[in-house]
Design a protein around this motif. Structure first.
Motif, PDB file in Angstrom:
ATOM      1  N   GLU A 475      59.568  19.833  61.219  1.00 13.70           N
ATOM      2  CA  GLU A 475      60.034  21.009  60.478  1.00 13.70           C
ATOM      3  C   GLU A 475      59.038  22.159  60.543  1.00 13.70           C
ATOM      4  O   GLU A 475      59.415  23.330  60.533  1.00 13.70           O
ATOM      5  N   GLY A 476      57.737  21.839  60.650  1.00 10.46           N
ATOM      6  CA  GLY A 476      56.727  22.892  60.747  1.00 10.46           C
ATOM      7  C   GLY A 476      56.834  23.687  62.028  1.00 10.46           C
ATOM      8  O   GLY A 476      56.471  24.876  62.065  1.00 10.46           O
ATOM      9  N   GLU A 477      57.351  23.071  63.087  1.00 10.38           N
ATOM     10  CA  GLU A 477      57.482  23.773  64.371  1.00 10.38           C
ATOM     11  C   GLU A 477      58.560  24.857  64.291  1.00 10.38           C
ATOM     12  O   GLU A 477      58.366  25.982  64.761  1.00 10.38           O
ATOM     13  N   TRP A 478      59.682  24.506  63.684  1.00  4.40           N
ATOM     14  CA  TRP A 478      60.741  25.504  63.520  1.00  4.40           C
ATOM     15  C   TRP A 478      60.304  26.600  62.554  1.00  4.40           C
ATOM     16  O   TRP A 478      60.599  27.774  62.750  1.00  4.40           O
ATOM     17  N   LEU A 479      59.584  26.217  61.516  1.00  2.00           N
ATOM     18  CA  LEU A 479      59.072  27.187  60.556  1.00  2.00           C
ATOM     19  C   LEU A 479      58.216  28.242  61.257  1.00  2.00           C
ATOM     20  O   LEU A 479      58.340  29.449  61.001  1.00  2.00           O
ATOM     21  N   LEU A 480      57.341  27.813  62.158  1.00  2.00           N
ATOM     22  CA  LEU A 480      56.440  28.736  62.861  1.00  2.00           C
ATOM     23  C   LEU A 480      57.206  29.662  63.798  1.00  2.00           C
ATOM     24  O   LEU A 480      56.873  30.844  63.929  1.00  2.00           O
ATOM     25  N   LEU A 481      58.240  29.149  64.434  1.00  2.00           N
ATOM     26  CA  LEU A 481      59.019  29.990  65.353  1.00  2.00           C
ATOM     27  C   LEU A 481      59.916  30.955  64.581  1.00  2.00           C
ATOM     28  O   LEU A 481      59.921  32.161  64.839  1.00  2.00           O
ATOM     29  N   PHE A 482      60.658  30.420  63.607  1.00  2.45           N
ATOM     30  CA  PHE A 482      61.708  31.174  62.934  1.00  2.45           C
ATOM     31  C   PHE A 482      61.159  32.182  61.924  1.00  2.45           C
ATOM     32  O   PHE A 482      61.740  33.252  61.721  1.00  2.45           O
ATOM     33  N   ASN A 483      60.042  31.846  61.283  1.00  2.66           N
ATOM     34  CA  ASN A 483      59.484  32.740  60.259  1.00  2.66           C
ATOM     35  C   ASN A 483      58.420  33.680  60.784  1.00  2.66           C
ATOM     36  O   ASN A 483      58.076  34.652  60.100  1.00  2.66           O
TER      37      ASN A 483
END
Length: 576
Positions: A475-483
């Protein structure tokens, strides 16, 4: 058409607009979009959806149209199948690909095809995500009244913390506006080798200078003559008719102090200027003022700074403290009275408060530098010596100061904790040091990877087109890309957009705190991810795809740090 869509950077705003369009459909198929029984019932398109950002909500949705919005569009909030089909099949240039969605209690939630988004952003490098989405044209002069001589050039010992805040803000705004394509110059020009220039360079500020014996007398004479011939100059007969009004000089004393020595001095009716020229947002008590030597010098510096503008008009952005705002309004209107027609806006900073102490800018910088050196020695011991460490401490001190003074909305006051125990640390999300530390962790990661390659443990990172980005499931990977990676480009657009806004008066409000807040938030989420995930795994071929996908993501994240820090004139530190 497919190639165009793939090559267009993914953007949040176009995606929200496309989702809104899909949800609304044709206007004739929805209730009247303006009024019903005299009351507005239909939401603005940009309010129909919002982007999620919290880790908790991103576990099941990326965009949400709340139930309250759905109820304004459809009976009982029931979304017709045809509309759902339109939303779920959404495609287009710059639009994030949709993987699915459903109506739940909280509203219509939509999930992005994350593997496709990772590939779109990372496969060919994220260069387009690290710069503004569009380039602008224009000349901007960033004028910092705190640095003008009054009559002497200011020194670090005379510069207040509030004035230092304006200088740092002007420096930051210049970097942001240049990134957007504006031609930027700074005012005033300072004497080279002066103490204030040395002080600013210690903070990474490269302010324009001229030889110490340089003068601007020719322009000052031109400004003086223009004011003497100005239609707004107050003649002796007009003055004798006045019975009251704001008669202070620009930066001078009150009317009593002017009597005698200022008899017959050049006086300009500022109130007539802003009334007849249609200038909005100026203090109605400006009245008349004397054109003192300091004021004429200030205008001559502005004239010089705008002279190199290749376009017909420049925008002068006066970055001033709230204490100096009235005086700067006088200067601005006086410049207009001299015949200058450039657009002028005022970026006003709130005060800097230091409960229990009173420090000049020089003392504040010295305090923070000492705290940074002490913290470094406690952590690294005898290693902290030599030019390399001097440079590290200088940059880290600058980062501390910049984040302390720029992380707050510019109109709001900043309160500093100047106690020694409130100093600097890499522990915890405490602003500049925390950001620089996490940027350095990325450099350390890639140094470790390169050493692994040299030892034959890992192959070179393959091209992104050869990778399966569906391996990025944390979930941290998507957080870094999306946010962070995807929205950064639109964040860079904001300062130029604020300058483009017409009307609203003399003041301009720019979300100048957002880069600092963005970097602190990024560092919190990256630190959480990095502490939880072991990026460089065992050197086993079946683990390489996931490792390389992560390295692609973190490599672009490192470039994101560099790009954001560059707007603060902070060079990254490779190791801490």
């Amino acid at each position: 058409m497919e190639n165009i869509e793939e090559s267009s950077p993914l953007r949040i705003t176009p995606t929200v607009r496309a989702l809104s369009s899909a949800l609304r459909g044709k206007r004739e198929n929805v209730p009247d979009s303006s009024q019903l029984n005299g009351e507005r019932i239909f939401p603005e398109p940009e309010k129909l959806w919002f982007k999620e950002s919290s880790a908790k909500n991103l576990r099941n949705r990326d965009f949400l149209s709340p139930t309250t919005m759905l109820n304004t569009l459809y009976a009982d909030g029931q979304v017709p199948p045809s509309v759902m089909s339109r939303v779920l099949s959404l495609r287009g240039s710059g639009i994030l690909p949709v993987a699915g969605g459903e109506v739940m209690g909280e509203g219509l939630r939509v999930r992005v095809d994350r593997a496709a988004a990772f590939k779109a952003v990372l496969a060919d490098g994220a260069t387009e995500y690290l710069k503004p989405s569009s380039q602008k044209q224009g000349c901007v002069v960033l004028n910092c009244p705190a640095l003008h001589p009054k009559p002497n050039t200011p020194t670090p010992e005379t510069l207040t913390l509030g004035q230092l805040r304006t200088v740092l803000l002007a420096d930051h705004m210049g970097a942001l506006l240049r990134r957007q394509g504006f031609a930027v110059s700074y005012c005033p020009t300072l004497p080279e080798d002066s103490d204030i220039v040395t002080f600013l360079r210690a903070l990474g500020i490269d302010w324009p200078t001229a030889p110490a014996n340089w003068t601007n007398e020719e322009r000052e004479e031109k400004i003086q003559e223009a004011l003497e011939n100005s239609p707004y100059r107050e003649r002796e007969t007009e003055r004798s008719r006045r019975t009251s009004g704001g008669g202070g000089g620009v930066g001078g004393g009150g009317r009593k102090a002017e009597e005698g020595e200022n008899e017959g001095a050049l006086r300009v009716n500022l109130k007539r200027v802003f009334q007849e020229e249609g200038l909005l947002g100026y203090d109605p008590s400006l009245g008349t003022c004397l054109a003192h030597r300091d004021s004429v010098s200030h205008l001559a510096q502005l004239d010089r700074a705008t002279a190199d503008c290749t376009l017909a008009m420049a925008t002068a952005l006066h970055v001033t403290s709230c204490q100096d705002e009235f005086r700067q309004q006088q200067i601005a209107v006086l410049w207009r009275a001299s015949g200058a027609t450039h657009t002028q806006r005022h970026l006003v900073c709130g005060p800097v408060k230091t409960p229990g102490s009173h420090l000049t800018a020089a003392q504040y910088l010295q305090l923070r530098r000492g705290q940074m050196k002490e913290a470094s020695e406690m952590k690294y011991g005898d290693q902290v010596e030599g030019q390399t460490w001097d440079d590290i401490i200088r940059v880290m001190t600058s980062a501390t100061v910049r984040f302390e003074l720029l992380s707050t909305v510019h109109t709001s006051p900043v309160t500093l904790d100047l106690q020694r125990e409130g100093g600097v640390s890499t522990k915890g999300p405490r602003g500049g040091v925390f950001v620089m530390y996490n940027c350095a962790r990325l450099h350390t990661l890639f140094d470790s990877y390169e050493r692994g390659v040299e030892k034959g443990l890992y192959p070179e990172i393959p091209d992104g087109s050869q990778l399966d980005f569906s391996a990025l499931k944390e979930e941290g990977e998507w957080l870094l890309l999306f946010n962070y990676l995807i929205p950064f480009s639109e964040l860079l657009d904001q300062s130029g957009q604020a300058l483009d806004c017409e009307g609203g008066g003399a003041r301009v409000n720019i979300k100048s705190e957002q880069i600092c807040k963005f970097l602190v938030s990024l560092s919190k989420d990256f630190s959480s991810y990095y502490n939880r995930v072991h990026v460089l795994g065992e050197p086993l071929p079946h683990l390489f795809n996931q490792m390389f996908c992560r390295l692609h993501l973190l490599r672009e994240l490192r470039e994101l740090y560099h790009s954001a820090l560059d707007t603060l004139n902070l060079p990254p530190i490779r190791q801490l």
